[in-house]
Design an enzyme around this catalytic site. Structure first.
Site, mmCIF file in Angstrom:
data_model
loop_
_atom_site.group_PDB
_atom_site.id
_atom_site.type_symbol
_atom_site.label_atom_id
_atom_site.label_comp_id
_atom_site.label_asym_id
_atom_site.label_seq_id
_atom_site.Cartn_x
_atom_site.Cartn_y
_atom_site.Cartn_z
ATOM 1 N N HIS A 141 0.958 -1.332 -0.010
ATOM 2 C CA HIS A 141 -0.113 -0.153 -0.129
ATOM 3 C C HIS A 141 0.730 1.070 -0.165
ATOM 4 O O HIS A 141 2.104 1.009 0.627
ATOM 5 C CB HIS A 141 -0.932 -0.130 1.303
ATOM 6 C CG HIS A 141 -1.814 0.927 1.358
ATOM 7 N ND1 HIS A 141 -1.501 2.266 1.770
ATOM 8 C CD2 HIS A 141 -3.199 0.891 1.049
ATOM 9 C CE1 HIS A 141 -2.720 2.848 1.893
ATOM 10 N NE2 HIS A 141 -3.755 2.271 1.353
ATOM 11 N N ASP A 218 2.275 -4.951 7.698
ATOM 12 C CA ASP A 218 1.243 -4.140 7.482
ATOM 13 C C ASP A 218 -0.132 -4.957 7.612
ATOM 14 O O ASP A 218 -0.485 -5.763 6.831
ATOM 15 C CB ASP A 218 1.254 -3.353 6.230
ATOM 16 C CG ASP A 218 -0.149 -2.658 5.632
ATOM 17 O OD1 ASP A 218 -1.002 -2.439 6.731
ATOM 18 O OD2 ASP A 218 -0.184 -1.991 4.564
ATOM 19 N N GLN A 221 -5.187 -4.850 6.623
ATOM 20 C CA GLN A 221 -6.324 -5.837 6.194
ATOM 21 C C GLN A 221 -6.391 -7.131 7.128
ATOM 22 O O GLN A 221 -7.368 -7.944 6.693
ATOM 23 C CB GLN A 221 -6.324 -5.970 4.766
ATOM 24 C CG GLN A 221 -6.311 -4.827 3.984
ATOM 25 C CD GLN A 221 -7.808 -4.052 3.952
ATOM 26 O OE1 GLN A 221 -8.729 -4.874 4.325
ATOM 27 N NE2 GLN A 221 -7.750 -2.734 3.253
ATOM 28 N N LYS A 244 -11.175 0.020 10.218
ATOM 29 C CA LYS A 244 -11.305 -1.083 9.608
ATOM 30 C C LYS A 244 -11.573 -2.463 10.185
ATOM 31 O O LYS A 244 -11.582 -3.433 9.720
ATOM 32 C CB LYS A 244 -9.816 -1.522 8.934
ATOM 33 C CG LYS A 244 -9.619 -0.487 7.685
ATOM 34 C CD LYS A 244 -8.527 -0.858 6.979
ATOM 35 C CE LYS A 244 -7.746 0.361 6.380
ATOM 36 N NZ LYS A 244 -8.472 0.776 4.989
ATOM 37 N N CYS A 383 -4.710 2.736 -3.580
ATOM 38 C CA CYS A 383 -3.467 3.004 -2.925
ATOM 39 C C CYS A 383 -2.418 2.142 -3.259
ATOM 40 O O CYS A 383 -1.643 1.811 -2.433
ATOM 41 C CB CYS A 383 -3.619 3.323 -1.466
ATOM 42 S SG CYS A 383 -4.556 4.792 -1.191
HETATM 43 N N1 PLP Z 1 -2.249 -0.952 4.295
HETATM 44 C C1 PLP Z 1 -3.388 -1.602 3.817
HETATM 45 C C2 PLP Z 1 -2.945 -2.754 3.426
HETATM 46 C C3 PLP Z 1 -4.578 -1.029 3.544
HETATM 47 O O1 PLP Z 1 -5.632 -1.444 3.030
HETATM 48 C C4 PLP Z 1 -4.633 0.404 4.155
HETATM 49 C C5 PLP Z 1 -5.989 1.039 4.059
HETATM 50 O O2 PLP Z 1 -6.727 1.120 2.809
HETATM 51 C C6 PLP Z 1 -3.680 1.159 4.988
HETATM 52 C C7 PLP Z 1 -2.558 0.485 4.831
HETATM 53 C C8 PLP Z 1 -3.737 2.408 5.472
HETATM 54 O O3 PLP Z 1 -4.587 2.524 6.223
HETATM 55 P P1 PLP Z 1 -5.093 4.088 6.860
HETATM 56 O O4 PLP Z 1 -5.578 4.818 5.863
HETATM 57 O O5 PLP Z 1 -5.782 3.498 7.947
HETATM 58 O O6 PLP Z 1 -3.770 4.568 7.401
#
Ligand code: PLP
Length: 425
Positions: A141, A218, A221, A244, A383
């Site tokens: 991401h 990370d 998800q 989430k 993203c």
């Molecule tokens: N990493 C992953 C795999 C994500 O799906 C997301 C959010 O869509 C993020 C990081 C970033 O999360 P946040 O926008 O809550 O910081």
């Protein structure tokens, strides 16, 4: 293996906990809930972006504001003490949830992105230099990718990307080539928010540790959708977002091994994170407060603890089984169309999301048609722009599932996709 007949819990009963699921959609979106023609039942399949909130979480937040709203760590009056205890205990609740040693290892941030930046700034800027490398995957991401890319530029460290195979899994031979003695950090997404791939984090952690590098997972998800235990995974850092996983926005978590967090300098300076300040210098509070400068997101931290209580009430194994079932069902149903391309591994080997494209139709147009049928999906690059470049797509539509979704809602998605096919044929 066929799709399991039933969810391991009563989804219909659980849906009653989520007031928003009674919403009808349609009409004028500039006046939420008040547009004309507000009559299509909402089919919310955008849970990878953010999930809905149950009454239990909404009430926990409202209770804080109604009953004991006060700043934390700053007063000896009763309300401040009550708020401090609830906020601190929220850290204990998170620690327990992910198998951390204790609250010292749990830093509350704004979200996953801020947790990544905290480590990149506080650890990366200090520890990285020319000749070092940080290893990512092509499916990261932007919160990891852009962050380490920029830290690489500032420190001179090389940023490498483990390649993704045709089937959406990581090329582990390439991982072994990328991770070497120059590597100081391996940053890998546990469950890809675009491909749904479940990455072999423990294996990558072992590879990293063999070269004295750290592993940052990370969990944005994965933590919401399956049991995650930092000890079992063998990770050094883990990040995830409360919003989430039935919690509020504005609260995220950085887990870090205590010895590591202890050795790092603060990321933000100011009130609440200091022990003693003079005109010349300052010393830092104990963990985790050293990394929580200023008034924190108190209500949100308390809301996150309530969300964890809620999810544990369902049982994370059950959440995962339900997600697996929906992912497989959606995958099977969408593969009925030969003009639909699904990205990532097969239905029984992925997390609870499916990103896809309909031949010749832009994902934004597709999602706009789906919206007309009340079906909310995400359209865009999620993203993960460089990954989309690799996939040869500038965008995709993504349906992502959570505890309250049903196979009937996936049928509604599939019917709406079919309508779009006919419209654009
Ligand atoms: N990493 C992953 C795999 C994500 O799906 C997301 C959010 O869509 C993020 C990081 C970033 O999360 P946040 O926008 O809550 O910081």
């Amino acid at each position: 293996m066929g799709v399991q007949e039933q969810s391991p819990f009563d989804v219909d009963a659980l849906r009653d906990d989520f007031p928003i699921l009674e919403r009808k959609v349609g009409g004028d979106v500039t006046v939420p809930g008040e547009g004309p023609g507000d009559e299509t039942p909402l089919v919310y399949l955008d849970n990878g972006a953010t999930t809905q909130k149950p009454n239990q979480v909404i009430d926990a937040i409202a209770d804080y504001y109604r009953e004991y709203n006060a700043n934390v760590h700053r007063g000896i009056h009763q309300l401040s003490q009550e708020a401090s205890v609830a906020y601190e205990e929220a850290h204990d609740r998170v620690a327990e949830f992910i198998g951390a040693e204790g609250r010292e290892e749990i830093v509350f941030t704004k979200n996953t992105t801020e947790a990544m930046n905290l480590v990149a700034y506080a650890w990366g800027l200090e520890e990285l230099g020319p000749g070092d490398s940080v290893v990512l995957t092509q499916m990261e991401h932007h919160s990891a990718l852009v962050t380490w890319q920029q830290i690489g530029k500032r420190t001179g460290a090389d940023v490498r990307f483990i390649e993704v195979e045709e089937d959406g899994t990581l090329d582990m031979d390439h991982a072994a080539d990328c991770i070497d003695d120059s590597t100081k950090m391996v940053s890998v997404v546990h469950v890809s928010n675009t491909l749904g791939t479940i990455n072999p984090v423990s294996e990558l952690a072992e590879m990293a540790h063999e070269h004295d590098a750290y592993l940052f997972a990370d969990g944005a998800q994965s933590v919401p959708t399956r049991p995650v235990d930092v000890g079992e995974l063998g990770v050094d850092f883990l990040a995830f977002s409360g919003h989430k996983m039935c919690g509020p926005t504005g609260i995220g978590v950085l887990y870090g091994r205590e010895s590591l967090l202890d050795s790092m300098q603060p990321y933000l300076y100011g009130g609440d994170m200091i022990r003693r300040v003079s005109f010349e210098d300052a010393t830092w509070e104990d963990l985790p407060w050293k990394f929580e400068a200023g008034t924190p997101n108190i209500a949100q931290g308390i809301g996150l603890a309530a969300a964890i209580d809620y999810l544990e009430g369902i049982g994370m194994e059950n959440v995962q089984a339900h997600e697996d079932r929906l992912a497989e069902y959606a995958y099977d149903r969408l593969t009925e169309f030969d003009d639909v391309t699904i990205y990532g591994p097969p239905g029984d080997e992925r997390g609870g999301l499916v990103a896809f494209n309909l031949d010749g139709v832009h994902a934004h147009d597709l999602s706009s048609i789906l919206n007309d049928f009340g079906v909310a999906v995400r359209a865009g690059d999620h993203c993960t722009q460089p990954l989309h470049d690799e996939l040869g797509a500038n965008s995709s539509a993504r349906a992502s599932f959570y505890v309250y979704n049903t196979t009937e809602e996936i049928d509604a998605l599939v019917e709406a996709v079919d309508e779009a096919r006919q419209l654009f044929a």
